[in-house]
Design a protein around this motif. Sequence first.
Motif, PDB file in Angstrom:
ATOM      1  N   VAL A 183      -0.491   5.705  -4.489  1.00  0.00           N
ATOM      2  CA  VAL A 183      -1.310   4.694  -3.819  1.00  0.00           C
ATOM      3  C   VAL A 183      -2.201   4.053  -4.874  1.00  0.00           C
ATOM      4  O   VAL A 183      -2.892   4.756  -5.612  1.00  0.00           O
ATOM      5  N   ILE A 184      -2.157   2.740  -4.959  1.00  0.00           N
ATOM      6  CA  ILE A 184      -3.058   2.018  -5.860  1.00  0.00           C
ATOM      7  C   ILE A 184      -4.268   1.567  -5.062  1.00  0.00           C
ATOM      8  O   ILE A 184      -4.141   0.939  -4.006  1.00  0.00           O
ATOM      9  N   MET A 194     -10.050  -1.434  -1.351  1.00  0.00           N
ATOM     10  CA  MET A 194      -8.820  -1.872  -0.687  1.00  0.00           C
ATOM     11  C   MET A 194      -7.661  -1.082  -1.295  1.00  0.00           C
ATOM     12  O   MET A 194      -7.615  -0.878  -2.505  1.00  0.00           O
ATOM     13  N   THR A 195      -6.747  -0.625  -0.443  1.00  0.00           N
ATOM     14  CA  THR A 195      -5.582   0.104  -0.940  1.00  0.00           C
ATOM     15  C   THR A 195      -4.313  -0.708  -0.714  1.00  0.00           C
ATOM     16  O   THR A 195      -4.221  -1.516   0.201  1.00  0.00           O
ATOM     17  N   ILE A 230      -6.846  10.194   0.780  1.00  0.00           N
ATOM     18  CA  ILE A 230      -7.071  10.894  -0.485  1.00  0.00           C
ATOM     19  C   ILE A 230      -7.276   9.896  -1.618  1.00  0.00           C
ATOM     20  O   ILE A 230      -8.154  10.068  -2.471  1.00  0.00           O
ATOM     21  N   ALA A 231      -6.472   8.830  -1.628  1.00  0.00           N
ATOM     22  CA  ALA A 231      -6.615   7.820  -2.683  1.00  0.00           C
ATOM     23  C   ALA A 231      -7.991   7.164  -2.626  1.00  0.00           C
ATOM     24  O   ALA A 231      -8.650   6.971  -3.666  1.00  0.00           O
ATOM     25  N   ARG A 232      -8.435   6.812  -1.433  1.00  0.00           N
ATOM     26  CA  ARG A 232      -9.762   6.209  -1.271  1.00  0.00           C
ATOM     27  C   ARG A 232     -10.854   7.155  -1.759  1.00  0.00           C
ATOM     28  O   ARG A 232     -11.766   6.763  -2.499  1.00  0.00           O
ATOM     29  N   VAL A 246      -3.199   6.410  -7.960  1.00  0.00           N
ATOM     30  CA  VAL A 246      -3.290   7.833  -7.614  1.00  0.00           C
ATOM     31  C   VAL A 246      -1.877   8.335  -7.318  1.00  0.00           C
ATOM     32  O   VAL A 246      -1.267   7.947  -6.326  1.00  0.00           O
ATOM     33  N   GLU A 247      -1.357   9.183  -8.202  1.00  0.00           N
ATOM     34  CA  GLU A 247      -0.028   9.761  -8.019  1.00  0.00           C
ATOM     35  C   GLU A 247      -0.152  11.060  -7.244  1.00  0.00           C
ATOM     36  O   GLU A 247      -1.028  11.893  -7.548  1.00  0.00           O
TER      37      GLU A 247
END
Length: 375
Positions: A183-184, A194-195, A230-232, A246-247
């Motif tokens: 997720v970027i 913003m994702t 999780i990415a946020r 985020v890998e």
Amino acid sequence: MLSSRIGILGGGQLGLMLLQAAIDWNLDIHVLDPDAEAPCRKIAPKFTQGSLQDFDTVYNFGKNLDVITIEIEKVNVEALEKLESEGKRIYPQPAVIRRIQDKRIQKQFYIDKGLPTAEFILTDNRADVANHIDFLPAFHKLGRDGYDGRGVQRIPSEADLHKAFDQPGLLEKAVPFEKELAVIVARNPSGEIMTFPTVEMVFHPEHNLVEYLFSPAEISAEINAKAQEIARKTAEAFEIAGLLAVELFLTADGEVLINEVAPRPHNSGHHTIKANVTSQYEQHWRAILDLPLGDTDAYAPSAMVNLLGEPGFEGPAVYEGMEKLLSTAQVFPFLYWKAITKPFRKMGHITIMDKNIEALKDKVKFVKENIRVIS
């Protein structure tokens, strides 16, 4: 903000695509790269050849600029810290780059912040790894300077201990996973986040770099929500300004774990140039210039195939099969202006779109079978 003098540390393919996005906004971009023939060289308004790791070179490059960003983490952080202390806007912030540069510090950061990641042990050298036979199978990762699949060794058993690095690193438990996701996230200095849609990555079996990906990932709504959250939370924990890729691992029992992160545009977001309303490259400019973040919705399901140099070929690059690609609907090649091909060198990527998922997968197979970079 749009009139700021902006520097990019690194002139490779990520810098090239950042430049292509910057052209639309008439941004005043300066690029520093050690390679006189770097991909950015031909279109950068101002290009400086020089080391990204030398204090004086980085400091002198940045002292007359307003905003500085990176396209690779391997840069002189001390110079960036001095520039920041003198009022320059450095995004991602030097403290973030410093933390991410060393995987040992990066992984401990996840534990300290309560972010989910695989179990690991910090190691000092190869002999230290041998003290943890009961922890195998595991992956040994260099603390510093691993990149694009380099700096990672799989250690399945005691017989493989000789593969461990004789440098500071970490031994990470081999987690049985079903998918590798990414997720970027974009975050600007004002705190807006913003994702992009979650993507599913498929890695090359030998070279540990992304071979192709699908967007959106074929996962449940519940898993997707978990990955996005999780990415946020990771971007918020770092308090980063800019992009954070985020890998993630999706384990067999439905856990989502952070593998590692990159504080810049990333291979897992190349497809967004064509497939999303706002590309990751435009979003990076929006984020570091503290502008409103753009809409990340996708126009259609998409895939991205990395275009790698064929094994057995080294020399002037020849792209075999371009006519077949260009005669296929919604298949978009992007070449990186690298004159010389080498085995498994990233030479470009192909973005593929289709409203039908099965048709999209067929196109991916077609692309993989019909284009080669040879010499």
